[in-house]
Enzyme design. Structure first.
Site, PDB file in Angstrom:
ATOM      1  N   LYS A  51       0.841  -1.205   0.000  1.00 11.12           N
ATOM      2  CA  LYS A  51       0.000   0.000   0.000  1.00 11.12           C
ATOM      3  C   LYS A  51       0.873   1.250   0.000  1.00 11.12           C
ATOM      4  O   LYS A  51       0.638   2.183  -0.778  1.00 11.12           O
ATOM      5  CB  LYS A  51      -0.945  -0.008   1.206  1.00 11.12           C
ATOM      6  CG  LYS A  51      -2.086  -1.008   1.035  1.00 11.12           C
ATOM      7  CD  LYS A  51      -2.906  -1.217   2.303  1.00 11.12           C
ATOM      8  CE  LYS A  51      -3.899  -2.371   2.082  1.00 11.12           C
ATOM      9  NZ  LYS A  51      -4.606  -2.779   3.296  1.00 11.12           N
ATOM     10  N   GLN A  95      -4.732  -1.446   9.361  1.00 14.07           N
ATOM     11  CA  GLN A  95      -4.619  -2.770   8.754  1.00 14.07           C
ATOM     12  C   GLN A  95      -5.235  -3.824   9.672  1.00 14.07           C
ATOM     13  O   GLN A  95      -4.896  -3.915  10.845  1.00 14.07           O
ATOM     14  CB  GLN A  95      -3.130  -3.091   8.477  1.00 14.07           C
ATOM     15  CG  GLN A  95      -2.901  -4.410   7.774  1.00 14.07           C
ATOM     16  CD  GLN A  95      -3.482  -4.451   6.361  1.00 14.07           C
ATOM     17  OE1 GLN A  95      -3.364  -3.507   5.595  1.00 14.07           O
ATOM     18  NE2 GLN A  95      -4.134  -5.543   6.024  1.00 14.07           N
ATOM     19  N   ASP A 118     -11.092   2.999   3.687  1.00  8.61           N
ATOM     20  CA  ASP A 118     -11.482   1.596   3.489  1.00  8.61           C
ATOM     21  C   ASP A 118     -12.990   1.441   3.272  1.00  8.61           C
ATOM     22  O   ASP A 118     -13.451   0.408   2.799  1.00  8.61           O
ATOM     23  CB  ASP A 118     -11.091   0.771   4.729  1.00  8.61           C
ATOM     24  CG  ASP A 118      -9.836  -0.060   4.513  1.00  8.61           C
ATOM     25  OD1 ASP A 118      -9.509  -0.334   3.341  1.00  8.61           O
ATOM     26  OD2 ASP A 118      -9.209  -0.445   5.513  1.00  8.61           O
TER      27      ASP A 118
END
Ligand code: NDP
Length: 282
Positions: A51, A95, A118
């Site tokens: 990422k 995460q 997200d």
């Protein structure tokens, strides 16, 4: 035919990188994504590294916060509060999975909804399910873009989604429904999975079980989207779909790696840009 997520995601990232070049002139800076990693889970470390590399490649500012595995929930919530209040931060990604002492749902709820790149915050989920403007979760969004890139219109097709998680199964089923597919959602209690999967024109496997979908479980011409990221018996990366037996029957199929994974990351870039632009425009 292979649905080449690597190529489609590269094109999307190139498009984003072009836009980013124009941002400092208008807004005085580029978007800034902060990724938080708690602990040392090897798979999570790889995802976070990928990422950050993508963030830098498109020209955003990237910050990775690494916290020890024994971080207290309140400490993590405190860091998120600081980032929520920091005007120089446009996106916050924690995460998953988190260590067991931390309540994941509480952490997701604590992220400012306008920085929720997200798309996991309950308000974003609610907006998605009410067809309101929202940040769409990256993997489902990437799947829809991959279908569109190959000219596959879900309208009128039978879509079968295996998996009902908040991050993949449920939102991708909703997006397919919004695209006018007739959608079935299967899960661990589905009575006869093969009977369901054989009915699919579009099959999305988001389970996490290596090669569980075999050639006898699909019909000729099916479009197969393999979300799974697993290791086979030899330790090689593989999906939920047994590529060798399914590919000969499929009209389109995503490989693992190189299918859904890169699309997820490209869509994270797009979501970060969306959050930045939305915050700038008030
Ligand atoms: P979850 O574990 O949250 O969900 C798995 C789903 O599969 C559940 O709904 C479960 O059913 C269902 N399931 C489990 N066993 C069976 C079975 N035997 N038959 C039918 N359904 C079954 O996983 P995620 O949704 O988070 O992820 C799924 C996979 O996708 C994983 O391999 C993950 O690594 C990968 N992934 C890949 C991404 C990418 O970018 N490529 C991004 C995110 C995830 P039930 O609800 O009944 O328990």
């Amino acid at each position: 035919m292979i649905l080449d997520g690597k190529a489609v995601s590269a094109a999307l990232k190139a498009e984003i990188a072009q836009k980013v070049k124009t941002l400092p002139q208008t807004y005085g800076r580029v978007p800034h994504l902060v990724v938080i990693l708690v602990g040392e889970d090897p798979a999570s470390q790889v995802y976070v590294r990928n990422k950050s590399l993508a963030v830098e490649a498109v020209g955003f500012r990237s910050t990775t916060l690494v916290l020890p595995a024994d971080t207290a929930e309140e400490t993590l919530l405190g860091r998120i509060r600081e980032l929520n209040a920091d005007d120089s931060v446009d996106g916050i990604l924690v995460q998953l999975p988190l260590p067991s002492q931390i309540d994941e749902a509480k952490v997701i709820r604590s992220i400012a909804v306008e920085k929720d790149v997200d798309g996991f915050h309950p308000l974003n989920v609610a907006a998605l399910f009410q067809k309101m403007p929202c940040i769409v979760p990256c993997t489902p969004k990437g799947i829809m873009k991959l279908l569109a890139s190959a000219g596959i219109d879900p309208k009128g097709k039978r879509a079968v989604v295996i998996g009902r998680s908040n991050i993949v199964g449920l939102p991708v089923a909703k997006l397919l429904l919004d695209a006018n597919a007739t959608v079935s959602i299967c899960h661990s209690r589905t009575a006869n999975l093969a009977e369901e999967t054989r009915r699919a024109d579009i099959l999305v496997a988001a389970v996490g079980r290596p090669k569980m979908i075999t050639g006898d479980m699909v019909s000729e011409g099916v479009v197969v989207i393999d979300v799974g990221v697993n290791r086979d018996k030899e330790g090689k990366l593989c999906g939920d779909v047994d590529f060798d037996s399914v590919a000969p029957k499929a009209s389109f199929i995503t490989p693992v790696p190189g299918g859904v994974g890169p699309m997820t990351i490209a869509c994270l870039m797009e979501n970060t840009l969306e959050c930045f632009l939305k915050r700038r425009s008030g």
